[in-house]
Scaffold this motif. Structure first.
Motif, PDB file in Angstrom:
ATOM      1  N   LEU A   1      45.414  40.203  52.241  1.00 22.12           N
ATOM      2  CA  LEU A   1      45.454  41.223  51.211  1.00 22.12           C
ATOM      3  C   LEU A   1      45.854  40.546  49.905  1.00 22.12           C
ATOM      4  O   LEU A   1      46.625  39.591  49.915  1.00 22.12           O
ATOM      5  N   LEU A   2      45.336  41.047  48.802  1.00 19.18           N
ATOM      6  CA  LEU A   2      45.743  40.512  47.509  1.00 19.18           C
ATOM      7  C   LEU A   2      47.101  41.106  47.168  1.00 19.18           C
ATOM      8  O   LEU A   2      47.219  42.323  47.011  1.00 19.18           O
ATOM      9  N   PRO A   3      48.141  40.273  47.050  1.00 18.91           N
ATOM     10  CA  PRO A   3      49.498  40.818  46.892  1.00 18.91           C
ATOM     11  C   PRO A   3      49.680  41.603  45.603  1.00 18.91           C
ATOM     12  O   PRO A   3      50.596  42.408  45.505  1.00 18.91           O
ATOM     13  N   TRP A   4      48.836  41.340  44.596  1.00 20.03           N
ATOM     14  CA  TRP A   4      49.007  42.006  43.302  1.00 20.03           C
ATOM     15  C   TRP A   4      48.213  43.301  43.210  1.00 20.03           C
ATOM     16  O   TRP A   4      48.145  43.907  42.154  1.00 20.03           O
ATOM     17  N   LYS A   5      47.564  43.703  44.291  1.00 15.94           N
ATOM     18  CA  LYS A   5      46.887  44.991  44.275  1.00 15.94           C
ATOM     19  C   LYS A   5      47.530  45.893  45.317  1.00 15.94           C
ATOM     20  O   LYS A   5      47.843  45.445  46.419  1.00 15.94           O
TER      21      LYS A   5
ATOM     22  N   TRP B   1      53.029  48.010  47.909  1.00 13.31           N
ATOM     23  CA  TRP B   1      52.598  46.635  47.654  1.00 13.31           C
ATOM     24  C   TRP B   1      52.421  45.919  48.986  1.00 13.31           C
ATOM     25  O   TRP B   1      53.257  46.055  49.876  1.00 13.31           O
TER      26      TRP B   1
END
Lengths: 261, 279
Positions: free
Chosen positions: B101-105, B140
């Motif tokens: 997973l993209l941590p910033w999305k 998050w």
């Protein structure tokens, strides 16, 4: 000895504010008794008086604005160039080949040592001051952004590709957000370097600004004004750091150390 | 042709399709003929024939370095096939071992990644509810547990309504109890959405519990194939024998004194991002 007095003493012995306050008191006492002459170092109370006087007369705010303007302009130019170079070198092989060796060479030269050359090239006006700040702040931004981009987990990029993101979307959604923490590290370095370079640059024939105040004060042996300017430099450094932290807290709210459970 | 290969025809000449997927027609969902992939002189995959029927759940077993990941990347369309005889469905999705997973999305934005069209948020929400994460939409990713992260990855794959769902050891990082629950969830979702599933795994028991068919890959070739007709949930009896057989194919024996451990484990280094890689 009563229990509460004991506790107060124990509390005091662990207080971090105590030693600076003690030093300040010793300093004040030294000045009052004449142990520290005024021309060596002004008393804290005198410094405070001078600070209030210079602030109300407008002398300090006006010169502070001049200095802030220099730092901000130099920083803006340096950060902009650093970001462009970092992106170019980080995202393309030819860009890396062209830019990175130059940056590594530049890194070995202390920017302060370039001051004479900058004076020869740009004279003694505003230009060399801003150029010095820009040149010095460019590198931490470049280096951190570049290594931030290269440090991106290639597996995240694979995942993004498998969901059909194109090259541009991958840069926007994966590479840049992933490099953002590193960019902020670079930005924080750049900010403190900009203050440092401001001090050095303003030694070059300044007619306004904090450096001008300091140089003038030196000529008249006004140690109180010198200390006031040092305080302002310190405050600038603190403010710059607080600013980056604030922006960071908003931009990197996804990071675990910012997440409040 | 290899002797084992000629015995196991993998349903190439007479493909056996699941009866409940006949509506999809008789065309295989995935079809590879003589597929080869080399790195230098080293053939990772060597003349591989593979058919996956629509709606079939196939497990791919293999040791490290057997070519599993390369095959998965090919099926995912991550590596080019350079004009070889490969047909894969257009709608594909991958669930990776490490969720990725993209941590910033936020969770729902991760699920919505790359989606086109209207109501993206609504579609992402629906997929997340389906995996039981309706309450974590705005979380998050770094605050998720391993099971939650993997279910998010599952939702991210499902929301694309894939004809081919590729899973690369998706349960390996989960604790044993969570793994069993996620198995059940995957089976449930598979029955509802009926994608063709290719599950890459190291876990023989997992493969036996979940699959219609098990393939064993070694040195870039399929060396064994088992079709399991026993209904899921009644497979305990057949596990022991099948397990021994499959572990035999995988060469999972004891490590002898003079074995070279670097060969036995065959670890691969992590490769950092480089802009000359395709992306």
């Amino acid at each position: 000895m009563s229990q509460s007095l004991h506790r107060t003493l124990k509390h005091l012995s662990q207080a971090h504010w105590l030693s600076p306050v003690v030093l300040l008191l010793l300093w004040e006492a030294g000045s009052r008794t004449g142990l520290i002459p005024e021309r060596t170092l002004a008393a804290p109370s005198t410094v405070l008086e001078t600070l209030v006087g210079m602030t109300t007369s407008g002398e300090l705010p006006i010169n502070l604005l001049v200095s802030l303007g220099r730092a901000a302009l130099g920083l803006a130019i340096g950060v902009a160039i650093g970001v462009v170079l970092g992106l170019t070198a980080g995202l393309s092989r030819p860009g890396e080949a062209a830019i990175d060796p130059l940056m590594q060479i530049k890194r070995t030269i202390p920017v302060v040592a370039l001051t004479p050359l900058f004076i020869v090239w740009f004279g003694i006006g505003e230009t060399p001051k801003i150029a010095l700040i820009a040149f010095a702040t460019l590198f931490p931004v470049y280096l951190n952004l570049y290594s931030g981009i290269r440090g991106i987990d290639v597996r995240l990029i694979d995942a993004a590709r498998s969901f059909g993101l194109n090259r541009w979307q991958i840069i926007v959604d994966v590479v840049l957000p992933g490099a953002l923490p590193a960019l902020f590290t670079g930005l924080r370095y750049a900010l403190s370097i900009s203050i440092l370079m401001l001090v050095i640059a303003e030694q070059i024939n300044a007619t306004a600004g904090l450096g001008y105040l300091i140089n003038n004060a030196r000529d008249y042996m006004r140690t109180d004004i010198i200390v006031v300017c040092l305080l302002v430099y310190a405050a600038l450094g603190l403010a710059a750091d607080a600013l980056v932290r604030l922006v960071e807290n908003r931009a990197l709210s996804w990071r675990p150390n910012f997440i409040t459970a | 042709m290899n002797a084992i290969l000629s015995h196991n025809r993998f349903g190439l000449t007479e493909p056996v399709y699941r009866s409940d997927t006949e509506a999809y027609g008789t065309k295989p969902s995935v079809r590879l003929r003589g597929f080869t992939r080399r790195f230098g002189d080293n053939a990772i995959i060597d003349g591989l024939d593979l058919d996956l029927a629509p709606g079939e759940l196939v497990s791919l077993l293999g040791r490290s370095g057997s070519g599993k990941t390369t095959l998965l990347r090919t099926l995912a369309g991550l590596d080019g096939t350079s004009g070889q005889d490969v047909s894969i469905p257009a709608a594909r999705a991958v669930v990776f071992q490490d969720a990725r997973l993209l941590p910033w999305k936020r969770v729902w934005e991760n699920v919505a990644l790359g989606l086109k069209g209207k109501d993206i948020r609504k579609r992402a929400e629906q997929a997340l509810r389906e995996v039981g994460l309706g309450h974590r939409l705005d979380a998050w990713p770094l605050t998720l547990s391993g099971g939650e992260a993997q279910r998010t990855a599952l939702a991210r794959a499902l929301v694309r309504d894939p004809q081919l769902l590729l899973m690369d050891e998706p349960f390996a990082a989960l604790d044993a109890l969570t793994r069993l629950r996620v198995h059940e969830l995957v089976l449930k979702l598979w029955r509802i959405h009926k994608p063709t599933v290719m599950l890459v795994t190291h876990d023989v028991d997992e493969a036996i519990a979940l699959s219609d068919r098990i393939l064993v890959l070694d040195k870039g070739r399929i060396v064994a194939e088992e079709r399991i007709d026993t209904p899921r949930g009644e497979r305990l009896a057949l596990t022991v024998a099948l397990r021994e057989k499959l572990l035999g194919c995988l060469g999972t024996g004891h490590i002898s004194e003079d074995d070279d451990l670097t060969v036995v484990f065959d670890d691969k280094p992590n490769i950092p991002f480089s802009p000359s890689d395709p992306f």
